[in-house]
Design an enzyme around this catalytic site. Structure first.
Site, PDB file in Angstrom:
ATOM      1  N   ARG A 232       0.854  -1.185   0.000  1.00 33.32           N
ATOM      2  CA  ARG A 232       0.000   0.000   0.000  1.00 33.32           C
ATOM      3  C   ARG A 232       0.895   1.243   0.000  1.00 33.32           C
ATOM      4  O   ARG A 232       1.913   1.286   0.705  1.00 33.32           O
ATOM      5  CB  ARG A 232      -0.886   0.044   1.254  1.00 33.32           C
ATOM      6  CG  ARG A 232      -2.057  -0.942   1.244  1.00 33.32           C
ATOM      7  CD  ARG A 232      -3.137  -0.565   0.236  1.00 33.32           C
ATOM      8  NE  ARG A 232      -4.275  -1.471   0.287  1.00 33.32           N
ATOM      9  CZ  ARG A 232      -4.439  -2.531  -0.500  1.00 33.32           C
ATOM     10  NH1 ARG A 232      -3.538  -2.833  -1.408  1.00 33.32           N
ATOM     11  NH2 ARG A 232      -5.521  -3.271  -0.404  1.00 33.32           N
ATOM     12  N   HIS A 280      -1.417  -0.516  -9.836  1.00 31.51           N
ATOM     13  CA  HIS A 280      -2.040  -1.331  -8.771  1.00 31.51           C
ATOM     14  C   HIS A 280      -2.710  -2.587  -9.346  1.00 31.51           C
ATOM     15  O   HIS A 280      -3.943  -2.700  -9.333  1.00 31.51           O
ATOM     16  CB  HIS A 280      -3.055  -0.493  -7.971  1.00 31.51           C
ATOM     17  CG  HIS A 280      -3.378  -1.123  -6.638  1.00 31.51           C
ATOM     18  ND1 HIS A 280      -3.708  -0.395  -5.529  1.00 31.51           N
ATOM     19  CD2 HIS A 280      -3.399  -2.434  -6.246  1.00 31.51           C
ATOM     20  CE1 HIS A 280      -3.945  -1.216  -4.515  1.00 31.51           C
ATOM     21  NE2 HIS A 280      -3.756  -2.468  -4.932  1.00 31.51           N
TER      22      HIS A 280
HETATM   23  N1  LIG Z   1      -0.713  -4.513  -5.183  1.00 33.00           N
HETATM   24  C1  LIG Z   1      -1.665  -5.407  -5.233  1.00 33.00           C
HETATM   25  O1  LIG Z   1      -2.177  -5.722  -6.305  1.00 33.00           O
HETATM   26  C2  LIG Z   1      -2.089  -6.100  -3.983  1.00 33.00           C
HETATM   27  C3  LIG Z   1      -2.926  -7.233  -4.086  1.00 33.00           C
HETATM   28  C4  LIG Z   1      -3.273  -7.910  -2.929  1.00 33.00           C
HETATM   29  C5  LIG Z   1      -2.806  -7.479  -1.696  1.00 33.00           C
HETATM   30  N2  LIG Z   1      -1.999  -6.388  -1.630  1.00 33.00           N
HETATM   31  C6  LIG Z   1      -1.475  -5.958  -0.315  1.00 33.00           C
HETATM   32  O2  LIG Z   1      -0.644  -6.986   0.206  1.00 33.00           O
HETATM   33  C7  LIG Z   1      -0.837  -7.011   1.622  1.00 33.00           C
HETATM   34  C8  LIG Z   1      -0.361  -8.324   2.201  1.00 33.00           C
HETATM   35  O3  LIG Z   1      -1.249  -9.351   1.859  1.00 33.00           O
HETATM   36  P1  LIG Z   1      -1.252 -10.788   2.592  1.00 33.00           P
HETATM   37  O4  LIG Z   1      -2.428 -11.527   2.094  1.00 33.00           O
HETATM   38  O5  LIG Z   1       0.084 -11.425   2.487  1.00 33.00           O
HETATM   39  O6  LIG Z   1      -1.489 -10.328   4.108  1.00 33.00           O
HETATM   40  P2  LIG Z   1      -1.496 -11.229   5.440  1.00 33.00           P
HETATM   41  O7  LIG Z   1      -1.686 -12.661   5.097  1.00 33.00           O
HETATM   42  O8  LIG Z   1      -2.460 -10.570   6.370  1.00 33.00           O
HETATM   43  O9  LIG Z   1      -0.019 -11.071   6.011  1.00 33.00           O
HETATM   44  C9  LIG Z   1       0.478  -9.870   6.498  1.00 33.00           C
HETATM   45  C10 LIG Z   1       1.925 -10.055   6.919  1.00 33.00           C
HETATM   46  O10 LIG Z   1       2.416  -8.800   7.405  1.00 33.00           O
HETATM   47  C11 LIG Z   1       2.906  -8.968   8.732  1.00 33.00           C
HETATM   48  N3  LIG Z   1       2.646  -7.779   9.545  1.00 33.00           N
HETATM   49  C12 LIG Z   1       1.474  -7.174   9.797  1.00 33.00           C
HETATM   50  N4  LIG Z   1       1.643  -6.129  10.617  1.00 33.00           N
HETATM   51  C13 LIG Z   1       2.964  -6.078  10.893  1.00 33.00           C
HETATM   52  C14 LIG Z   1       3.777  -5.229  11.681  1.00 33.00           C
HETATM   53  N5  LIG Z   1       3.240  -4.216  12.376  1.00 33.00           N
HETATM   54  N6  LIG Z   1       5.100  -5.478  11.742  1.00 33.00           N
HETATM   55  C15 LIG Z   1       5.643  -6.535  11.057  1.00 33.00           C
HETATM   56  N7  LIG Z   1       4.932  -7.364  10.293  1.00 33.00           N
HETATM   57  C16 LIG Z   1       3.610  -7.138  10.207  1.00 33.00           C
HETATM   58  C17 LIG Z   1       2.143 -10.163   9.283  1.00 33.00           C
HETATM   59  O11 LIG Z   1       2.847 -10.692  10.384  1.00 33.00           O
HETATM   60  P3  LIG Z   1       2.358 -12.058  11.101  1.00 33.00           P
HETATM   61  O12 LIG Z   1       2.825 -13.133  10.156  1.00 33.00           O
HETATM   62  O13 LIG Z   1       3.053 -12.083  12.382  1.00 33.00           O
HETATM   63  O14 LIG Z   1       0.859 -11.968  11.197  1.00 33.00           O
HETATM   64  C18 LIG Z   1       2.098 -11.076   8.046  1.00 33.00           C
HETATM   65  O15 LIG Z   1       3.301 -11.766   7.907  1.00 33.00           O
HETATM   66  C19 LIG Z   1      -2.341  -6.743   1.757  1.00 33.00           C
HETATM   67  O16 LIG Z   1      -2.666  -6.285   3.050  1.00 33.00           O
HETATM   68  C20 LIG Z   1      -2.592  -5.705   0.694  1.00 33.00           C
HETATM   69  O17 LIG Z   1      -2.454  -4.416   1.228  1.00 33.00           O
HETATM   70  C21 LIG Z   1      -1.639  -5.705  -2.746  1.00 33.00           C
END
Ligand SMILES: NC(=O)c1ccc[n+]([C@@H]2O[C@H](COP(=O)([O-])OP(=O)(O)OC[C@H]3O[C@@H](n4cnc5c(N)ncnc54)[C@H](OP(=O)(O)O)[C@@H]3O)[C@@H](O)[C@H]2O)c1
Length: 317
Positions: A232, A280
């Site tokens: 993001r 995006h």
């Molecule tokens: N550009 C695009 O097209 C696109 C598409 C889809 C998603 N996204 C973005 O990608 C993000 C990640 O997706 P995901 O499905 O992988 O999310 P997820 O499964 O919720 O995983 C989030 C990861 O970030 C870590 N995290 C969260 N808060 C943190 C903090 N304060 N300090 C350190 N680590 C932290 C979590 O730690 P833990 O493992 O300890 O929980 C986890 O490893 C989404 O939230 C979205 O914003 C972008």
């Protein structure tokens, strides 16, 4: 059929970005007895048990007194969980689809290889008509840090590692991923950043991560490091990132997300030659494969069970 439709009820769909027809077809292939209605054609809000949404208008949920589940149409839930009009006690789930993770891992791998193979250097040389040989580095000489090891980040880190890069991972709680040096907690972030030649942001946007990459933190990147953001825009101070790219402290960037989207036409990032901008789309929800997970959750809720992949609004992801 009418009885089963009554049991499952109605799913209402709202998104200005996604193809309703494709989602309706995919969901009904999984659950023929579910009524799937676009919000613009909804006649009986009291029949709605499930809402599948991407950025619905303010007050959207208030007209649905029998709502049991909100499905966020995507992986990132920041826009949804920060709303003040969410009905209390209704679980929110998000899409976690291996095909979506694969699509994201493909983008990240492309971005990492782009920087690792000095492609921005060759692209600029080509525009000048110059044969600008630069000897390739071998992958194990290059350290890649993947920040965020969730559904998307963990697969991306594994793919990067499989290419032979030294791969570092960072998350909130400690993770274990084969071949990846995993770190956790804010106190280790600067250590990770200081070792990385390529930094990939894959964190959710939460109150803890908003603005995490301010100028001071971006300055901790190694001189000449590459920066990839597929998470993001609001994680990063974009003005500081721009200035550090212009000064050369950050060598190059691949950016899929921005503070303001669409990125305004007069934004200085457009004009920086070593920056690649994509609008995006690193990964998108895929109806045919995501419908399975959504259908399974609908059936769980219909049976009175807890759905899977529930978002924790307090945590923000
Ligand atoms: N550009 C695009 O097209 C696109 C598409 C889809 C998603 N996204 C973005 O990608 C993000 C990640 O997706 P995901 O499905 O992988 O999310 P997820 O499964 O919720 O995983 C989030 C990861 O970030 C870590 N995290 C969260 N808060 C943190 C903090 N304060 N300090 C350190 N680590 C932290 C979590 O730690 P833990 O493992 O300890 O929980 C986890 O490893 C989404 O939230 C979205 O914003 C972008």
């Amino acid at each position: 059929m009418a009885q089963q439709q009554q049991r499952l009820g109605t799913l209402v769909f709202y998104s200005d970005f996604d193809d309703f027809g494709a989602w309706q077809k995919a969901l009904q292939a999984q659950l023929p007895d579910l009524k799937v209605v676009h919000s613009s054609a909804l006649e009986r809000p009291e029949d709605v048990h499930y809402a599948m949404v991407w950025k619905p208008p303010e007050g959207f949920f208030q007209q649905m007194p029998n709502l049991r589940l909100i499905v966020n149409l995507g992986a990132g839930v920041d826009a949804l969980v920060s709303r003040s009009d969410l009905p209390a006690g209704i679980p929110i789930t998000r899409i976690t689809d291996p095909n979506m993770s694969r699509m994201m891992a493909g983008y990240v791998l492309f971005a990492v290889l782009r920087h690792a193979r000095d492609i921005p250097h060759f692209e600029q040389a080509q525009r000048r008509g110059e044969w600008a040989y630069r000897h390739p580095r071998s992958p194990e000489e290059i350290a890649v840090a993947v920040l965020g090891l969730g559904h998307l980040g963990a697969m991306a880190a594994s793919e990067v590692q499989r290419q032979g890069f030294r791969t570092l991972g960072w998350s909130r709680s400690q993770r274990l991923i084969e071949g990846v040096e995993c770190f956790s907690g804010i106190e280790t972030l600067d250590t990770v950043l200081g070792q990385a030649d390529i930094v990939v942001l894959m964190l959710p946007l939460t109150p803890h991560t908003k603005g995490l990459f301010d100028r001071a933190r971006l300055e901790r990147l190694r001189p000449g490091a590459a920066f990839v953001n597929v998470a993001r825009g609001a994680l990063v101070d974009q003005a500081a990132l721009t200035a550090l790219l212009q000064s050369g402290h950050i060598g190059s960037a691949t950016l899929d997300v921005f503070e303001r989207e669409p990125l305004p036409a007069d934004d200085p990032l457009w004009g920086i030659p070593q920056v690649l901008i994509t609008p995006h789309l690193a990964s998108v929800a895929i109806p045919s494969s995501s419908a399975r997970q959504i259908a399974a959750n609908i059936l769980r809720v219909a049976e009175g069970e807890e759905p899977m992949d529930v978002v924790d609004p307090g945590r923000g992801y």
